[in-house]
Design an enzyme around this catalytic site. Sequence first.
Site, short mmCIF file in Angstrom:
data_model
loop_
_atom_site.label_atom_id
_atom_site.label_comp_id
_atom_site.label_asym_id
_atom_site.label_seq_id
_atom_site.Cartn_x
_atom_site.Cartn_y
_atom_site.Cartn_z
N ALA A 152 0.84 -1.19 0.00
CA ALA A 152 0.00 0.00 0.00
C ALA A 152 0.88 1.24 0.00
O ALA A 152 2.03 1.21 0.44
CB ALA A 152 -0.93 0.01 1.21
N ASP A 153 0.31 2.32 -0.48
CA ASP A 153 0.98 3.62 -0.43
C ASP A 153 -0.06 4.68 -0.16
O ASP A 153 -1.16 4.65 -0.73
CB ASP A 153 1.72 3.91 -1.74
CG ASP A 153 2.60 5.15 -1.63
OD1 ASP A 153 3.50 5.15 -0.76
OD2 ASP A 153 2.40 6.12 -2.39
#
Length: 299
Positions: A152-153
């Site tokens: 995830a970012d």
Amino acid sequence: MTQLYQGGIPPEISPPQLFLPPPPIEQKTPKDAPPSYEALSIPPANDSQPSTTSQPPGPRRLRPPPPLDIPALAALRGRRVILASQSPRRKQLLAQIGLTNLETIPSNFPENLPHTLSPWEYVSATATQKALSTYKAELDSPSGEPALIIAADTIVVSAPGQILEKPRSEANHVQMLQSLRDTGPHRVYTAVTCIAPLTSARDPGYALESGTEETVVKFDREVTDELLLAYVRTREGADKAGGYGIQGTGAILVERIEGGFDNVVGLPLRLTLKLIEKVMFKADDDETLGEEEDLLEEE
């Protein structure tokens, strides 16, 4: 007009059918029934306190709920699941849906994509590259091939459209929070990418699913510079894009949000679970893949 029938019974219905009771419904007890609500209110036993059904002294402490019993998560039990992040907040959020035995292996992707990309493109591409780099690094691991990679970012985009990184110094941290307070509502984007290896030998060897969620956050315009400086000196937001943690003391800065709270924390759970279900289904049934592009070859 009411139509009368001889004997009060319509000719198309035979009399015995009017008096036959419906067949009894068979009651099936599930093999693994959930624990009773009474059992959940009893604290778990430990070495100093044996298990008992009597009311323990003091306030009651609820047991943690059992994991979600759905096929995608059941297929992952006892297998390698890797979170390509060192964020304790993401790990805690995944534990809420039953993924408690996670390996945390941060991605070695440098996260240096150009800011000329749109925020949506930037965060989506970064999450995808994080997942791919971790998957590639773990393919030949002595621990075995992972069953699932989750990456995830999260980025924060100010009202003028600037992508905000983690603060570089105390002065930069204060300026960042002042900008978020003074320029209007900002947006938080979190992209999630899931990769699972295919059960067959079909190229590219893995299934990939990705998605992005957006939340609008508005700071309280009456937050003073003194309060901002006091918050900065707690260092709670020093390791976070945008410089604040909404799940902690940083909540005092926020007036309202529009969208998912967990998205601002760093992992939208609803989206993540959907992606896990999709990618696990694809991995087991590669006929649903279509023509998948091998993104590893582009590196």
